[in-house]
Design an enzyme around this catalytic site. Structure first.
Site, mmCIF file in Angstrom:
data_model
loop_
_atom_site.group_PDB
_atom_site.id
_atom_site.type_symbol
_atom_site.label_atom_id
_atom_site.label_comp_id
_atom_site.label_asym_id
_atom_site.label_seq_id
_atom_site.Cartn_x
_atom_site.Cartn_y
_atom_site.Cartn_z
ATOM 1 N N PRO A 121 0.810 -1.205 0.000
ATOM 2 C CA PRO A 121 0.000 0.000 0.000
ATOM 3 C C PRO A 121 0.837 1.245 0.000
ATOM 4 O O PRO A 121 1.810 1.366 0.737
ATOM 5 C CB PRO A 121 -0.799 -0.122 1.294
ATOM 6 C CG PRO A 121 -0.065 -1.087 2.144
ATOM 7 C CD PRO A 121 0.979 -1.749 1.340
ATOM 8 N N GLU A 122 0.442 2.177 -0.828
ATOM 9 C CA GLU A 122 1.078 3.488 -0.878
ATOM 10 C C GLU A 122 0.105 4.499 -0.269
ATOM 11 O O GLU A 122 -0.940 4.117 0.261
ATOM 12 C CB GLU A 122 1.436 3.829 -2.329
ATOM 13 C CG GLU A 122 2.248 2.709 -3.012
ATOM 14 C CD GLU A 122 2.627 3.005 -4.442
ATOM 15 O OE1 GLU A 122 2.774 4.182 -4.793
ATOM 16 O OE2 GLU A 122 2.784 2.050 -5.222
#
Length: 283
Positions: free
Chosen positions: A2-3
DNA sequence: ATGGGGGCCTGCCGGC
DNA sequence: TGCCGGCAGGCCCCCA
């Protein structure tokens, strides 16, 4: 995994269920993730009220009424899944426990939030809320790309004289917070900049053009609920759908989407990570 | 001082 | 069907 957009999506999903709510029990099912959990984590969370959920870069910070903040990082494969809460008109029942359910928060409103992370690159820590920003993992992180201090003058200065490829520079969390491999690839495509280009070689004009593009890509991705490849789920279990908007990421060998470009998307490996780009459109 | 590579883990997918 | 290599959205740390 996840960014920034995925973390923000999770935070927004968790906030209505967790903010202002007390933790009645915290199950801590193993001693560590990437690092050991803090001493007595379960006891320090039990009975604490979550006053606010915020995000700094790819970290979620839960400010508690005990003066401490719980810092959560999802690593590559971490999920925070809500069950037993009324979300809109729909109540998610508690699912059976799964492999890799490492921490479970039982809330006084009957909801449960389960942290599941197969690869265990995630992390949790408890820190003094007042000095949270100076935590070792947060102290060196650069400005929030959606915040006011990230602007054209800042980025031009930060990339000046950099000998590393612009791809690496944008992945460097000290320069700008929250970007990861996907969103850097997508940003560089929209900016028509080759990921291989040395950051310091770019004209000021081209560097400045990156700022609104970074903001735009992240904003669109947040609006789409993030990108779901293998692992990512929103806090209610739903998929994000920004992956359908990728122009280059994961599209090696597929046609470039720029009008009148006949080339296909290439993949290059830079410091061990895949960069996807169009060699014709990106220079 | 900065940049690159290794390593941390598990799971999945494609090829043989 | 099964095994093996390669790959994955992150990031600290060590080394040159």
């Amino acid at each position: 995994m996840p960014e920034l957009p995925e973390i923000e999506t999770v935070r927004r999903g968790l906030a209505p269920v967790m903010e202002g709510v007390r933790i009645v029990q915290a199950d801590v099912n193993r001693p560590d993730l990437r690092w050991p959990f803090p001493e007595n984590m379960s006891n320090r969370l039990t009975g604490a009220k979550i006053e606010r959920l915020r995000r700094r870069s790819k970290y979620i910070l839960a400010d508690l009424d005990t003066g401490e903040s719980l810092m959560i990082h999802l690593g590559m494969s971490g999920r925070m899944l809500i069950s037993g809460a009324k979300l809109g008109t729909f109540t998610h029942d508690h699912p059976p426990a799964e492999k890799h359910d490492h921490v479970v928060f039982h809330l006084e409103n009957g909801a449960r939030v389960t942290f599941n992370d197969p690869r265990r690159f995630g992390a949790m820590d408890l820190l003094d809320t007042k000095t949270a920003d100076s935590h070792k993992l947060l102290a060196t992180i650069g400005p929030e790309p959606l915040g006011n201090s990230f602007d054209e003058a800042y980025l031009a200065d930060a990339l000046q004289n950099k000998g590393s490829p612009v791809k690496s520079a944008l992945l460097d969390q000290r320069i700008v917070a929250g970007l990861g491999n996907i969103y850097v690839c997508e940003t560089l495509y929209r900016a028509r900049i080759s990921p291989l280009r040395k950051a310091g070689q770019l004209s000021k004009l081209r560097v400045k053009s990156l700022v609104p593009i970074i903001r735009q890509v992240l904003t669109e991705a947040i609006e789409a609920g993030g990108s779901s490849l293998k692992d990512f789920r929103q806090a209610d279990g739903d998929l994000g759908y920004f992956q359908h908007s990728f122009d280059v990421y994961g599209r090696e060998g597929e046609p470039c989407r720029t009008d009148d470009c006949a080339n296909t998307i290439m993949r290059a490996v830079q410091s061990g990570r895949s960069s996807f780009y169009c060699p014709t459109c990106q220079r």
